[in-house]
Design an enzyme around this catalytic site. Structure first.
Site, PDB file in Angstrom:
ATOM      1  N   TYR A   1       0.853  -1.199   0.000  1.00  0.00           N
ATOM      2  CA  TYR A   1       0.000   0.000   0.000  1.00  0.00           C
ATOM      3  C   TYR A   1       0.886   1.246   0.000  1.00  0.00           C
ATOM      4  O   TYR A   1       1.859   1.312   0.749  1.00  0.00           O
ATOM      5  CB  TYR A   1      -0.898   0.031   1.248  1.00  0.00           C
ATOM      6  CG  TYR A   1      -2.349   0.002   0.842  1.00  0.00           C
ATOM      7  CD1 TYR A   1      -2.864   1.019   0.039  1.00  0.00           C
ATOM      8  CD2 TYR A   1      -3.187  -1.037   1.218  1.00  0.00           C
ATOM      9  CE1 TYR A   1      -4.188   0.976  -0.371  1.00  0.00           C
ATOM     10  CE2 TYR A   1      -4.510  -1.071   0.815  1.00  0.00           C
ATOM     11  CZ  TYR A   1      -5.008  -0.057   0.020  1.00  0.00           C
ATOM     12  OH  TYR A   1      -6.301  -0.096  -0.396  1.00  0.00           O
TER      13      TYR A   1
ATOM     14  N   GLU B   1      -0.516   4.834  -0.554  1.00  0.00           N
ATOM     15  CA  GLU B   1      -1.275   6.067  -0.815  1.00  0.00           C
ATOM     16  C   GLU B   1      -0.359   7.264  -0.598  1.00  0.00           C
ATOM     17  O   GLU B   1       0.441   7.288   0.335  1.00  0.00           O
ATOM     18  CB  GLU B   1      -2.486   6.141   0.118  1.00  0.00           C
ATOM     19  CG  GLU B   1      -3.607   5.216  -0.316  1.00  0.00           C
ATOM     20  CD  GLU B   1      -4.799   5.252   0.634  1.00  0.00           C
ATOM     21  OE1 GLU B   1      -4.667   5.791   1.745  1.00  0.00           O
ATOM     22  OE2 GLU B   1      -5.856   4.729   0.260  1.00  0.00           O
TER      23      GLU B   1
ATOM     24  N   ASP C   1      -5.152  14.030 -25.172  1.00  0.00           N
ATOM     25  CA  ASP C   1      -5.166  12.623 -24.778  1.00  0.00           C
ATOM     26  C   ASP C   1      -4.403  11.856 -25.854  1.00  0.00           C
ATOM     27  O   ASP C   1      -4.929  11.548 -26.906  1.00  0.00           O
ATOM     28  CB  ASP C   1      -6.626  12.154 -24.685  1.00  0.00           C
ATOM     29  CG  ASP C   1      -6.752  10.672 -24.361  1.00  0.00           C
ATOM     30  OD1 ASP C   1      -5.726   9.962 -24.391  1.00  0.00           O
ATOM     31  OD2 ASP C   1      -7.880  10.228 -24.088  1.00  0.00           O
TER      32      ASP C   1
ATOM     33  N   THR D   1      -2.448   6.472 -22.041  1.00  0.00           N
ATOM     34  CA  THR D   1      -2.335   5.120 -21.516  1.00  0.00           C
ATOM     35  C   THR D   1      -0.862   4.743 -21.669  1.00  0.00           C
ATOM     36  O   THR D   1      -0.126   5.391 -22.409  1.00  0.00           O
ATOM     37  CB  THR D   1      -3.179   4.112 -22.320  1.00  0.00           C
ATOM     38  OG1 THR D   1      -2.820   4.233 -23.692  1.00  0.00           O
ATOM     39  CG2 THR D   1      -4.660   4.376 -22.162  1.00  0.00           C
TER      40      THR D   1
ATOM     41  N   LYS E   1      -0.381   1.068 -25.051  1.00  0.00           N
ATOM     42  CA  LYS E   1      -0.655   0.996 -26.496  1.00  0.00           C
ATOM     43  C   LYS E   1       0.674   1.087 -27.251  1.00  0.00           C
ATOM     44  O   LYS E   1       1.527   0.246 -27.015  1.00  0.00           O
ATOM     45  CB  LYS E   1      -1.685   2.049 -26.865  1.00  0.00           C
ATOM     46  CG  LYS E   1      -3.027   1.751 -26.168  1.00  0.00           C
ATOM     47  CD  LYS E   1      -4.102   2.784 -26.390  1.00  0.00           C
ATOM     48  CE  LYS E   1      -5.347   2.408 -25.584  1.00  0.00           C
ATOM     49  NZ  LYS E   1      -6.364   3.476 -25.605  1.00  0.00           N
TER      50      LYS E   1
ATOM     51  N   ARG F   1      -0.610  -2.279 -18.764  1.00  0.00           N
ATOM     52  CA  ARG F   1      -1.925  -1.632 -18.848  1.00  0.00           C
ATOM     53  C   ARG F   1      -2.041  -0.585 -17.751  1.00  0.00           C
ATOM     54  O   ARG F   1      -1.969  -0.906 -16.561  1.00  0.00           O
ATOM     55  CB  ARG F   1      -2.983  -2.722 -18.672  1.00  0.00           C
ATOM     56  CG  ARG F   1      -4.411  -2.322 -18.882  1.00  0.00           C
ATOM     57  CD  ARG F   1      -5.239  -3.555 -19.213  1.00  0.00           C
ATOM     58  NE  ARG F   1      -4.726  -4.147 -20.435  1.00  0.00           N
ATOM     59  CZ  ARG F   1      -4.993  -3.683 -21.657  1.00  0.00           C
ATOM     60  NH1 ARG F   1      -5.815  -2.675 -21.821  1.00  0.00           N
ATOM     61  NH2 ARG F   1      -4.453  -4.242 -22.720  1.00  0.00           N
TER      62      ARG F   1
END
Ligand code: PLP
Length: 435
Positions: free
Chosen positions: A51, A53, A211, A237, A240, A246
């Protein structure tokens, strides 16, 4: 996968079949790629347990700049994963020449959500590319957060050229005075002029977001105009053309850095996926090599070659061709006969060729049926295929189109495709280990 094989044969079987499918089929989906073994190792690592955060830095109160020496996490034990995230951030900044990078978005869609919130408010107007003309769901579809929280005004492509008409986009912008102009696409085969968009945004006093999800790899390699000098915020992203795991990422000017960080965490996400962030770092290191640039060049050479051969076989390509990694075949209207996009997608699948149906501009069929097929070369180029193979792929596609009602013939093509793919091994060691 020896542990999985023993403990969970059902899941193992599905995953092993997927490994085989990837290796035996022709992957022509424009948004997909094959990551390296190094990226795969990072993605499948113990970093998934942590974790974290917060960020591997805090903003210094004195300088109002990021300080890596200040602890910015809400959990202990982050000293090593901090190193991984720092590598991802610094490499991302180096690749694109960005002032700030946030590598935590779980996906492109989440990157977009955080980016919009960082610069505009719910109810504001966004001028963005129409989905059926190549835009993305998160650019304003009613079923996406974007369409339900913002007032969306779409622009499309010109009916004759099937390309952006910047005078028309300017006209709409002057009329509607949007707070934000958005460009970037999932199915637009041509280069985008970010400088022109910036001019329009300035004229109407709008923020400008790019984008670059599909073309990030081309931009990283200097083969497409970079939005860095023009956009207020850039989203992407990482899986691609960029060939990472991903996931998503946001780049921005320093003035938006704090807002972007805040809107990723805690604004729209909780704990970051540290294994995926490590995999992003591994992929970004690859993106900084000369080999990556050669790879991106070959993607475009292959797309050009595939488009040209398809045109010679009398396929009608949206905008007449491509200057990126993707192209759209317009299969024609229902009245003209022949398969729809949905039908053709199914037939290609039967022949071992994976692609997706796509609307074409001014499509008369419903989006779920569609009149187009989208093809891209990033994945086959990763396998080492070149122009000669693109000609063969065009031939396969043409054969599928001619024989789309002949199941036996489609099955015969599948055998040929499998043989063809076996000459360009993919994850061969993984397949061997899991025989
Ligand atoms: C793929 C894509 C996205 C979304 O990415 P996900 O990771 O699937 O959420 C956003 N914008 C564009 C233009 C894309 O092509």
């Amino acid at each position: 996968m020896k542990f999985l094989k023993k403990q969970d044969p059902e899941l193992y079987a599905a995953m092993h079949s997927e490994l085989k499918r990837q290796s035996e089929n022709l992957e022509m989906i424009a948004s997909e790629n094959f990551v390296s073994r190094a990226v795969l190792e990072a993605a499948g690592s113990v970093l998934t347990n942590k974790y974290a955060e917060g960020y591997p830095y805090r903003w210094s109160k004195k300088t109002d700049k990021i300080n890596y020496k200040l602890y910015g996490r809400y959990y202990g034990g982050c000293e090593f994963i901090d190193e991984a995230e720092k590598l991802a951030i610094e490499r991302a900044k180096e690749i694109f020449g960005a002032e700030h990078a946030n590598v935590q978005p779980h996906s492109g869609s989440q990157a977009n959500m955080a980016a919009y919130f960082a610069i505009i408010n719910p109810g504001d107007t966004i001028l963005s590319l129409e989905l059926s003309h190549g835009g993305h769901l998160t650019h304003g579809h009613p079923l996406s957060f974007s369409g339900s929280l913002f007032n969306i005004v779409p622009y499309g492509v010109n009916k004759e050229t099937e390309q952006f008409d910047y005078d028309e986009i300017r006209k709409i912008a002057l009329e509607v005075k949007p707070q934000m102009i958005l460009t970037g696409a999932s199915a637009y085969p041509r280069k985008i002029d970010f400088a022109k968009f910036r001019e329009i945004a300035d004229e109407v006093n709008a923020k400008f977001v790019v984008d670059m999800a599909h073309i990030a790899g081309l931009i990283a390699a200097g083969l497409h105009q970079s939005p860095i000098a023009y956009a207020d915020i850039i989203t992407t992203t990482t899986h691609k053309t960029l060939r990472g795991p991903r996931g998503g990422m946001i780049l921005c000017k320093e003035e938006y850095a704090k807002a972007v960080d805040r809107w990723v965490f805690p604004g729209t996400q909780g704990g970051p996926l540290m294994h995926i962030i490590a995999a992003k770092a591994a992929a970004f290191k690859e993106a900084l090599t000369p080999e990556f640039k050669e790879y991106q060049k070959q993607i475009i050479i292959n797309a050009t070659s595939l488009a040209q051969t398809l045109s010679e076989k009398d396929f009608n390509l949206v905008s007449g061709g491509t200057d990126t990694h993707l192209m759209l075949i317009n299969l024609g209207t229902e009245e003209e006969g022949g398969p729809s996009g949905k039908k053709m997608e199914g037939c290609l699948d039967k022949a071992g060729i994976t692609a997706n149906k796509n609307t074409v501009p001014f499509d008369t069929r419903k989006p779920f049926v569609a009149s187009g097929i989208r093809l891209g070369t990033p994945a086959v180029t990763t396998r080492g295929m070149k122009e000669e193979q693109m000609k063969q792929i065009a031939e396969f596609i043409s054969q599928v189109h001619i024989n789309y009602q002949d199941e036996e013939k489609l099955f015969a093509i599948k055998k040929e495709v499998r043989e063809f793919c076996s000459q360009f091994p993919l994850y061969a060691d993984l397949l061997n280990e899991n025989k």
